[in-house]
Design a protein around this motif. Structure first.
Motif, PDB file in Angstrom:
ATOM      1  N   GLU A 194       0.773  -1.308  -0.047  1.00  0.00           N
ATOM      2  CA  GLU A 194       0.111   0.187  -0.008  1.00  0.00           C
ATOM      3  C   GLU A 194       0.948   1.159   0.012  1.00  0.00           C
ATOM      4  N   VAL A 195       0.654   2.280  -0.893  1.00  0.00           N
ATOM      5  CA  VAL A 195       1.369   3.534  -0.829  1.00  0.00           C
ATOM      6  C   VAL A 195       0.449   4.584  -0.541  1.00  0.00           C
ATOM      7  N   VAL A 196       0.517   5.211   0.588  1.00  0.00           N
ATOM      8  CA  VAL A 196      -0.234   6.259   1.022  1.00  0.00           C
ATOM      9  C   VAL A 196       0.439   7.578   0.810  1.00  0.00           C
ATOM     10  N   TYR A 197      -0.143   8.496   0.237  1.00  0.00           N
ATOM     11  CA  TYR A 197       0.251   9.632  -0.229  1.00  0.00           C
ATOM     12  C   TYR A 197      -0.580  10.774   0.639  1.00  0.00           C
ATOM     13  N   PRO A 198      -0.042  11.424   1.244  1.00  0.00           N
ATOM     14  CA  PRO A 198      -0.691  12.659   2.207  1.00  0.00           C
ATOM     15  C   PRO A 198      -1.025  13.563   1.110  1.00  0.00           C
ATOM     16  N   PRO A 199      -1.659  14.561   1.602  1.00  0.00           N
ATOM     17  CA  PRO A 199      -2.124  15.975   0.464  1.00  0.00           C
ATOM     18  C   PRO A 199      -0.681  16.646   0.086  1.00  0.00           C
ATOM     19  N   GLY A 200      -0.622  16.582  -1.092  1.00  0.00           N
ATOM     20  CA  GLY A 200       0.410  17.165  -1.812  1.00  0.00           C
ATOM     21  C   GLY A 200       1.811  16.036  -1.846  1.00  0.00           C
ATOM     22  N   SER A 212       6.266  10.543  -4.165  1.00  0.00           N
ATOM     23  CA  SER A 212       7.484   9.506  -3.961  1.00  0.00           C
ATOM     24  C   SER A 212       8.668  10.064  -4.926  1.00  0.00           C
ATOM     25  N   ALA A 213       9.772  10.011  -4.535  1.00  0.00           N
ATOM     26  CA  ALA A 213      10.991  10.558  -5.227  1.00  0.00           C
ATOM     27  C   ALA A 213      11.053   9.511  -6.414  1.00  0.00           C
ATOM     28  N   PRO A 214      11.780   9.987  -7.643  1.00  0.00           N
ATOM     29  CA  PRO A 214      11.764   9.496  -8.931  1.00  0.00           C
ATOM     30  C   PRO A 214      12.580   8.068  -8.640  1.00  0.00           C
ATOM     31  N   HIS A 215      12.038   6.984  -9.125  1.00  0.00           N
ATOM     32  CA  HIS A 215      12.695   5.606  -8.983  1.00  0.00           C
ATOM     33  C   HIS A 215      12.500   4.696 -10.129  1.00  0.00           C
ATOM     34  N   VAL A 216      13.179   3.706 -10.060  1.00  0.00           N
ATOM     35  CA  VAL A 216      13.292   2.460 -11.094  1.00  0.00           C
ATOM     36  C   VAL A 216      12.559   1.350 -10.120  1.00  0.00           C
ATOM     37  N   HIS A 217      11.798   0.491 -10.682  1.00  0.00           N
ATOM     38  CA  HIS A 217      11.449  -0.827 -10.461  1.00  0.00           C
ATOM     39  C   HIS A 217      12.501  -1.815 -10.543  1.00  0.00           C
ATOM     40  N   ALA A 218      12.263  -3.031  -9.686  1.00  0.00           N
ATOM     41  CA  ALA A 218      13.096  -4.125 -10.104  1.00  0.00           C
ATOM     42  C   ALA A 218      12.952  -4.677 -11.427  1.00  0.00           C
ATOM     43  N   PRO A 271       5.729  -2.267 -17.073  1.00  0.00           N
ATOM     44  CA  PRO A 271       6.691  -3.366 -17.182  1.00  0.00           C
ATOM     45  C   PRO A 271       7.892  -3.577 -16.343  1.00  0.00           C
ATOM     46  N   PRO A 272       8.353  -4.843 -16.503  1.00  0.00           N
ATOM     47  CA  PRO A 272       9.489  -5.112 -15.654  1.00  0.00           C
ATOM     48  C   PRO A 272      10.603  -4.004 -15.977  1.00  0.00           C
ATOM     49  N   GLY A 273      11.237  -3.367 -14.909  1.00  0.00           N
ATOM     50  CA  GLY A 273      12.461  -2.511 -14.860  1.00  0.00           C
ATOM     51  C   GLY A 273      11.906  -1.188 -15.253  1.00  0.00           C
ATOM     52  N   ALA A 274      10.687  -0.659 -15.077  1.00  0.00           N
ATOM     53  CA  ALA A 274      10.046   0.549 -15.390  1.00  0.00           C
ATOM     54  C   ALA A 274      10.718   1.759 -14.434  1.00  0.00           C
ATOM     55  N   SER A 275      10.849   2.896 -15.429  1.00  0.00           N
ATOM     56  CA  SER A 275      11.132   4.146 -14.577  1.00  0.00           C
ATOM     57  C   SER A 275      10.129   4.842 -14.386  1.00  0.00           C
ATOM     58  N   HIS A 276       9.955   5.397 -12.960  1.00  0.00           N
ATOM     59  CA  HIS A 276       8.580   6.096 -12.427  1.00  0.00           C
ATOM     60  C   HIS A 276       9.360   7.525 -12.130  1.00  0.00           C
ATOM     61  N   SER A 277       9.188   8.133 -12.980  1.00  0.00           N
ATOM     62  CA  SER A 277       9.647   9.749 -12.806  1.00  0.00           C
ATOM     63  C   SER A 277       8.661  10.774 -12.002  1.00  0.00           C
ATOM     64  N   VAL A 278       7.312  10.236 -12.291  1.00  0.00           N
ATOM     65  CA  VAL A 278       6.256  11.048 -11.430  1.00  0.00           C
ATOM     66  C   VAL A 278       5.551  10.025 -10.641  1.00  0.00           C
ATOM     67  N   SER A 279       5.277  10.184  -9.510  1.00  0.00           N
ATOM     68  CA  SER A 279       4.288   9.503  -8.700  1.00  0.00           C
ATOM     69  C   SER A 279       3.877  10.048  -7.441  1.00  0.00           C
ATOM     70  N   ARG A 280       2.725  10.893  -7.568  1.00  0.00           N
ATOM     71  CA  ARG A 280       2.426  11.793  -6.364  1.00  0.00           C
ATOM     72  C   ARG A 280       0.823  11.869  -6.358  1.00  0.00           C
ATOM     73  N   ASN A 281       0.525  12.344  -5.340  1.00  0.00           N
ATOM     74  CA  ASN A 281      -0.822  12.743  -4.959  1.00  0.00           C
ATOM     75  C   ASN A 281      -1.167  14.081  -5.866  1.00  0.00           C
ATOM     76  N   ALA A 282      -2.312  13.807  -6.602  1.00  0.00           N
ATOM     77  CA  ALA A 282      -2.795  14.842  -7.625  1.00  0.00           C
ATOM     78  C   ALA A 282      -3.602  15.932  -6.674  1.00  0.00           C
ATOM     79  N   SER A 283      -3.950  15.758  -5.488  1.00  0.00           N
ATOM     80  CA  SER A 283      -4.648  16.648  -4.664  1.00  0.00           C
ATOM     81  C   SER A 283      -3.619  17.276  -3.356  1.00  0.00           C
ATOM     82  N   LYS A 284      -3.881  18.629  -3.150  1.00  0.00           N
ATOM     83  CA  LYS A 284      -3.154  19.234  -2.086  1.00  0.00           C
ATOM     84  C   LYS A 284      -3.886  19.216  -0.790  1.00  0.00           C
ATOM     85  N   THR A 285      -4.931  18.820  -0.924  1.00  0.00           N
ATOM     86  CA  THR A 285      -6.183  18.873   0.176  1.00  0.00           C
ATOM     87  C   THR A 285      -6.527  17.383   0.895  1.00  0.00           C
ATOM     88  N   ARG A 286      -6.390  16.386  -0.010  1.00  0.00           N
ATOM     89  CA  ARG A 286      -7.077  14.913   0.423  1.00  0.00           C
ATOM     90  C   ARG A 286      -5.938  14.137   0.186  1.00  0.00           C
TER      91      ARG A 286
END
Length: 138
Positions: free
Chosen positions: A51-57, A60-66, A101-116
């Protein structure tokens, strides 16, 4: 009198440090293990859910997956902005999903809301010996 001023300044400094630490934690993500099981009919492969929980705003830091990880991501609540590999930045809302896909690069992963808050369930099919599911991009 001087001691009172020094104590006031010290208390103010401690309050500022505590507030700064709280803000730093609020802008990140919280990853909680949910499930892990070897897949009986696929030797050497495991199913891992987090589970990945994002507080308002939060983000995740940019990352790559296994390199072995195929990922299915499902938005449990809120809205999450995501960019995988060379794809477009896209907003996924509660009930929507995508795969990576395997080895994916995830440059953006964030909560789209600043309030929820927002919550994501990420399910990995991964080599059982791949324990690092994500690695920060430096």
């Amino acid at each position: 009198m001087i001691i009172r001023k020094i104590l006031t300044v010290l208390c103010g400094a401690v309050a500022i440090l505590i507030a700064a630490d709280a803000v730093a934690h609020e802008t990140g993500d919280i990853v909680k293990p949910n499930f892990e099981q070897a897949i009986p009919n696929l030797p050497g492969k495991s199913l891992v859910a987090v589970e990945v929980v994002y507080p308002p705003g939060g983000a995740s830091a940019p990352h790559v997956h296994a390199k072995s990880a195929f990922i299915y991501a499902y938005v449990v609540s809120g809205a999450i902005e995501s960019k995988v590999n060379d794809g477009e930045v896209r907003v996924y809302r509660s009930g929507e999903s995508w795969s990576e896909p395997p080895g994916a690069s995830h440059s953006v992963s964030r909560n789209a809301s600043k309030t929820r808050s927002a919550k994501l369930l990420a399910i990995f099919v991964v080599d059982s010996n791949d324990k690092e599911l994500t690695t920060p991009v430096r």
